[in-house]
Scaffold this motif. Structure first.
Motif, mmCIF file in Angstrom:
data_model
loop_
_atom_site.group_PDB
_atom_site.id
_atom_site.type_symbol
_atom_site.label_atom_id
_atom_site.label_comp_id
_atom_site.label_asym_id
_atom_site.label_seq_id
_atom_site.Cartn_x
_atom_site.Cartn_y
_atom_site.Cartn_z
ATOM 1 N N GLY A 36 -22.433 -1.059 24.665
ATOM 2 C CA GLY A 36 -21.674 -1.095 23.425
ATOM 3 C C GLY A 36 -22.058 -2.258 22.530
ATOM 4 N N VAL A 37 -21.173 -2.562 21.590
ATOM 5 C CA VAL A 37 -21.397 -3.623 20.614
ATOM 6 C C VAL A 37 -20.205 -4.571 20.628
ATOM 7 C CG1 VAL A 37 -22.822 -2.160 19.137
ATOM 8 C CG2 VAL A 37 -20.347 -2.244 18.770
ATOM 9 N N ASP A 38 -20.353 -5.709 19.951
ATOM 10 C CA ASP A 38 -19.258 -6.666 19.853
ATOM 11 C C ASP A 38 -18.061 -6.038 19.147
ATOM 12 O OD1 ASP A 38 -21.064 -9.804 19.327
ATOM 13 O OD2 ASP A 38 -20.916 -8.479 21.052
ATOM 14 N N GLU A 39 -16.884 -6.201 19.740
ATOM 15 C CA GLU A 39 -15.645 -5.744 19.117
ATOM 16 C C GLU A 39 -14.831 -6.971 18.727
ATOM 17 O OE1 GLU A 39 -14.868 -2.733 18.372
ATOM 18 O OE2 GLU A 39 -16.458 -1.662 19.444
ATOM 19 N N PRO A 40 -14.559 -7.159 17.436
ATOM 20 C CA PRO A 40 -13.797 -8.345 17.015
ATOM 21 C C PRO A 40 -12.403 -8.377 17.638
ATOM 22 C CG PRO A 40 -14.845 -7.268 15.133
ATOM 23 C CD PRO A 40 -14.978 -6.325 16.291
ATOM 24 N N VAL A 41 -12.029 -9.534 18.158
ATOM 25 C CA VAL A 41 -10.688 -9.773 18.682
ATOM 26 C C VAL A 41 -10.265 -11.157 18.195
ATOM 27 C CG1 VAL A 41 -10.986 -8.331 20.738
ATOM 28 C CG2 VAL A 41 -11.610 -10.742 20.834
ATOM 29 N N PRO A 42 -8.969 -11.458 18.213
ATOM 30 C CA PRO A 42 -8.533 -12.782 17.752
ATOM 31 C C PRO A 42 -9.241 -13.907 18.503
ATOM 32 C CG PRO A 42 -6.647 -11.332 17.988
ATOM 33 C CD PRO A 42 -7.824 -10.592 18.552
ATOM 34 N N GLY A 43 -9.894 -14.786 17.763
ATOM 35 C CA GLY A 43 -10.551 -15.936 18.357
ATOM 36 C C GLY A 43 -11.930 -15.682 18.925
ATOM 37 N N GLY A 44 -12.492 -14.490 18.712
ATOM 38 C CA GLY A 44 -13.823 -14.234 19.248
ATOM 39 C C GLY A 44 -14.199 -12.769 19.188
ATOM 40 N N VAL A 45 -14.978 -12.334 20.184
ATOM 41 C CA VAL A 45 -15.408 -10.942 20.263
ATOM 42 C C VAL A 45 -15.256 -10.460 21.701
ATOM 43 C CG1 VAL A 45 -17.030 -11.052 18.329
ATOM 44 C CG2 VAL A 45 -17.811 -11.646 20.634
ATOM 45 N N SER A 46 -15.046 -9.161 21.862
ATOM 46 C CA SER A 46 -14.973 -8.551 23.183
ATOM 47 C C SER A 46 -16.298 -7.869 23.475
ATOM 48 C CB SER A 46 -13.837 -7.527 23.239
ATOM 49 O OG SER A 46 -13.806 -6.876 24.501
ATOM 50 N N ARG A 47 -16.853 -8.139 24.663
ATOM 51 C CA ARG A 47 -18.123 -7.554 25.070
ATOM 52 C C ARG A 47 -17.932 -6.816 26.387
ATOM 53 N NH1 ARG A 47 -21.281 -13.065 23.255
ATOM 54 N NH2 ARG A 47 -21.398 -12.527 21.053
ATOM 55 N N THR A 48 -18.525 -5.637 26.476
ATOM 56 C CA THR A 48 -18.323 -4.768 27.629
ATOM 57 C C THR A 48 -19.596 -4.703 28.466
ATOM 58 O OG1 THR A 48 -16.732 -3.443 26.384
ATOM 59 C CG2 THR A 48 -17.647 -2.453 28.374
ATOM 60 N N PHE A 49 -19.402 -4.670 29.788
ATOM 61 C CA PHE A 49 -20.511 -4.649 30.731
ATOM 62 C C PHE A 49 -20.310 -3.522 31.738
ATOM 63 C CE2 PHE A 49 -19.646 -8.861 29.205
ATOM 64 C CZ PHE A 49 -20.887 -9.343 28.823
ATOM 65 N N ALA A 50 -21.413 -2.943 32.182
ATOM 66 C CA ALA A 50 -21.398 -1.929 33.231
ATOM 67 C C ALA A 50 -21.906 -2.578 34.512
ATOM 68 C CB ALA A 50 -22.281 -0.745 32.845
ATOM 69 N N VAL A 51 -21.085 -2.533 35.565
ATOM 70 C CA VAL A 51 -21.422 -3.172 36.836
ATOM 71 C C VAL A 51 -21.639 -2.094 37.887
ATOM 72 C CG1 VAL A 51 -20.737 -4.898 38.539
ATOM 73 C CG2 VAL A 51 -19.919 -5.097 36.182
#
Length: 203
Positions: A36-51
């Motif tokens: 995915g891509v960076d998702e803006p959240v308060p105070g930063g960005v949310s990043r998703t990973f596949a493990v």
């Protein structure tokens, strides 16, 4: 558009691309990959990973990152050759790479001094669910691949999660050695704010 305005536009585009690369680029890895891509959240960005923990599909994990930091995924053979330390930054603590052994597996995998550990793979001992058909003969516990989020966890627990890779996992074909460790780091530029080291250990 004049030549001057074209040059200014090109410069702005290059700067935007550099900021995007700094915030979003990820080192390629097998067991953990950025999705995915960076998702803006308060105070930063949310990043998703596949493990990849051996299931039918990878587990999805989302972590919050400060802006202008990079998410880095690596997969390193054991032993890692890293010295991790814990420090206090403001009101929070973080576990980071304090030293890297020259020529070590982690160095070859792309780890850098200063990288903050956000997630690591691990080996957990679990029990299968017990229902009315199996309660008289409950399934045995087994060691399985897992992941461990490091935010807010104690230094000792995180080090134990990394050390758990020495335990063989149980598979349908028998015991299997876990040869690599997957990790997600937060990579920053210049250090900001006062930091106090608490403890360190080599793995």
């Amino acid at each position: 558009m004049t030549a001057t305005s074209s040059m200014l536009a090109a410069t702005a585009n290059r700067r935007t691309a550099m900021r995007r690369q700094r915030c979003c680029s990820v080192a390629a890895a097998g067991v953990i990959q950025r999705t995915g891509v960076d998702e803006p959240v308060p105070g930063g960005v949310s990043r998703t990973f596949a493990v990849d923990i051996g299931g039918a599909s990878p587990a999805k994990v989302s972590l919050k990152y400060p802006k202008d930091t990079t998410a880095v995924c690596i997969e390193s053979a054991r032993p890692l050759g890293l010295v991790f330390a814990q420090r206090v930054r403001g009101v929070t603590t973080e576990i980071y790479v304090d030293e890297i052994v020259d020529g070590s597996n982690a160095a070859a995998a792309g780890a850098r001094v200063g990288d903050v550990l956000r997630l690591t793979t691990a080996v957990f001992l679990v029990s299968a669910p017990v229902d009315v058909t199996t309660w008289l003969n409950p399934p045995a516990k087994r060691n399985v691949k897992a992941y461990y989020e490091c935010d807010g966890k104690s230094f000792d627990n995180v080090m134990n999660a990394i050390a758990s890779h020495s335990v063989e996992i149980d598979t349908p074909s028998g015991k299997q050695v876990v040869e690599t460790v997957g990790m997600v780091f937060e990579r920053q530029g210049a250090e900001e704010g006062a930091a106090k080291e608490v403890k360190s250990v080599q793995v």
